[in-house]
Enzyme design. Sequence first.
Site, PDB file in Angstrom:
ATOM      1  N   LYS A 119       6.503   7.503  -0.008  1.00 55.02           N
ATOM      2  CA  LYS A 119       6.253   8.945   1.470  1.00 55.02           C
ATOM      3  C   LYS A 119       7.758   9.565   0.901  1.00 55.02           C
ATOM      4  CE  LYS A 119       3.228   8.365   4.831  1.00 55.02           C
ATOM      5  NZ  LYS A 119       2.598   8.312   6.236  1.00 55.02           N
ATOM      6  N   ASP A 158       6.935   4.010   3.583  1.00 52.06           N
ATOM      7  CA  ASP A 158       7.492   4.864   4.401  1.00 52.06           C
ATOM      8  C   ASP A 158       8.671   4.931   4.522  1.00 52.06           C
ATOM      9  OD1 ASP A 158       7.465   6.908   6.577  1.00 52.06           O
ATOM     10  OD2 ASP A 158       5.663   5.770   7.370  1.00 52.06           O
ATOM     11  N   ASP A 176      -4.672   2.082   6.865  1.00 47.97           N
ATOM     12  CA  ASP A 176      -5.781   2.252   8.157  1.00 47.97           C
ATOM     13  C   ASP A 176      -5.125   2.973   9.786  1.00 47.97           C
ATOM     14  OD1 ASP A 176      -3.775   0.224   8.686  1.00 47.97           O
ATOM     15  OD2 ASP A 176      -4.710   0.045  10.296  1.00 47.97           O
ATOM     16  N   GLY A 178      10.704   2.290   4.591  1.00 46.34           N
ATOM     17  CA  GLY A 178      10.737   1.078   3.527  1.00 46.34           C
ATOM     18  C   GLY A 178      11.612   0.001   4.463  1.00 46.34           C
ATOM     19  N   ASP A 208       0.456  -0.943   0.427  1.00 43.45           N
ATOM     20  CA  ASP A 208      -0.037  -0.230  -0.352  1.00 43.45           C
ATOM     21  C   ASP A 208       0.978   1.169   0.287  1.00 43.45           C
ATOM     22  OD1 ASP A 208       0.835  -0.631   2.856  1.00 43.45           O
ATOM     23  OD2 ASP A 208      -1.132  -0.066   3.831  1.00 43.45           O
ATOM     24  N   ILE A 209       2.026   1.375   0.858  1.00 49.88           N
ATOM     25  CA  ILE A 209       2.183   2.958   0.854  1.00 49.88           C
ATOM     26  C   ILE A 209       3.551   2.284   1.887  1.00 49.88           C
ATOM     27  CG2 ILE A 209       1.701   2.655   3.509  1.00 49.88           C
ATOM     28  CD1 ILE A 209       1.743   6.160   2.862  1.00 49.88           C
TER      29      ILE A 209
HETATM   30  P1  IMP Z   1       7.155   1.341   6.605  1.00 53.77           P
HETATM   31  O1  IMP Z   1       8.199  -0.334   6.799  1.00 53.77           O
HETATM   32  O2  IMP Z   1       8.405   2.394   7.657  1.00 53.77           O
HETATM   33  O3  IMP Z   1       8.670   1.191   5.114  1.00 53.77           O
HETATM   34  O4  IMP Z   1       6.138   1.246   6.509  1.00 53.77           O
HETATM   35  C1  IMP Z   1       5.140   1.030   6.222  1.00 53.77           C
HETATM   36  C2  IMP Z   1       3.858   0.647   6.375  1.00 53.77           C
HETATM   37  O5  IMP Z   1       3.418   1.550   7.908  1.00 53.77           O
HETATM   38  C3  IMP Z   1       3.132   0.347   5.695  1.00 53.77           C
HETATM   39  O6  IMP Z   1       3.009  -0.741   5.217  1.00 53.77           O
HETATM   40  C4  IMP Z   1       1.777   0.743   6.141  1.00 53.77           C
HETATM   41  O7  IMP Z   1       0.944  -0.585   6.430  1.00 53.77           O
HETATM   42  C5  IMP Z   1       1.931   1.276   7.234  1.00 53.77           C
HETATM   43  N1  IMP Z   1       2.063   2.714   7.253  1.00 53.77           N
HETATM   44  C6  IMP Z   1       3.381   4.049   6.812  1.00 53.77           C
HETATM   45  N2  IMP Z   1       2.348   5.199   6.317  1.00 53.77           N
HETATM   46  C7  IMP Z   1       1.160   5.148   6.514  1.00 53.77           C
HETATM   47  C8  IMP Z   1      -0.119   5.680   6.762  1.00 53.77           C
HETATM   48  O8  IMP Z   1       0.370   7.111   6.240  1.00 53.77           O
HETATM   49  N3  IMP Z   1      -0.993   5.682   6.747  1.00 53.77           N
HETATM   50  C9  IMP Z   1      -1.008   4.189   7.202  1.00 53.77           C
HETATM   51  N4  IMP Z   1      -0.271   3.349   7.733  1.00 53.77           N
HETATM   52  C10 IMP Z   1       0.990   3.818   7.152  1.00 53.77           C
HETATM   53 MG    MG Z   2      -0.853  -0.203   8.703  1.00 55.71          MG
END
Ligand code: IMP
Ligand code: MG
Length: 173
Positions: free
Chosen positions: A130, A102, A158, A104, A99-100
């Site tokens: 992001k 952030d 969510d 990584g 989905d997103i």
């Molecule tokens: P990362 O490992 O920091 O890249 O986080 C990724 C995960 O954090 C995503 O798969 C989301 O589940 C959650 N996440 C990060 N940013 C957001 C946001 O703005 N809204 C909702 N979930 C987020």
């Molecule tokens: Mg989540």
Amino acid sequence: MGRAVKRVVYNEQDIAGKVRELGEQITTTYPDGELLVLGLLKGSFIFLSDLVRQINRPLQVDFLVAASYGDNTFSSGSVRLLYDPETTLEGKHILLVEDIVDTGRTLNRLMDLLEARNPRSLEICALLHKHIAKELKYPAKFVGFDAPNEFLVGYGLDHAENFRHIPYIASLQ
Ligand code: IMP
Ligand code: MG
């Protein structure tokens, strides 16, 4: 019900247009071979279901459920799969759908684990990015939107398990 939505960041039309574009890119990127589209649950469930309907070539769908052991380690050993795909990954094009992105971190850990299963290729498709992380070990090949640095909900994303069903993407109050 939790917090209120502040502003619509991407509406249904924006999202549908972008998903169509991504589907076309993916279709042309994989002219041959077996393609397995792997959705990372839960956040990707709506995006993935729209995306695969815009990919015009044979494919298979499976899902991953990952749990991390904690945030203070970056090693690939720190991710555990609560659900592991039934199908073999070896020799297939694997497209991991998120989905997103952030920081990584989630992806770095997962990609190490998937790479070890000898796929023919392994790429990431993220609806939102992001661009927080300076250097990602595995950059996403397909990205929908360069997202603002706000907390986003809806279209699968969510906040404390709420808002996933909202058909657009919004930032929180
Ligand atoms: P990362 O490992 O920091 O890249 O986080 C990724 C995960 O954090 C995503 O798969 C989301 O589940 C959650 N996440 C990060 N940013 C957001 C946001 O703005 N809204 C909702 N979930 C987020
Ligand atoms: Mg989540």
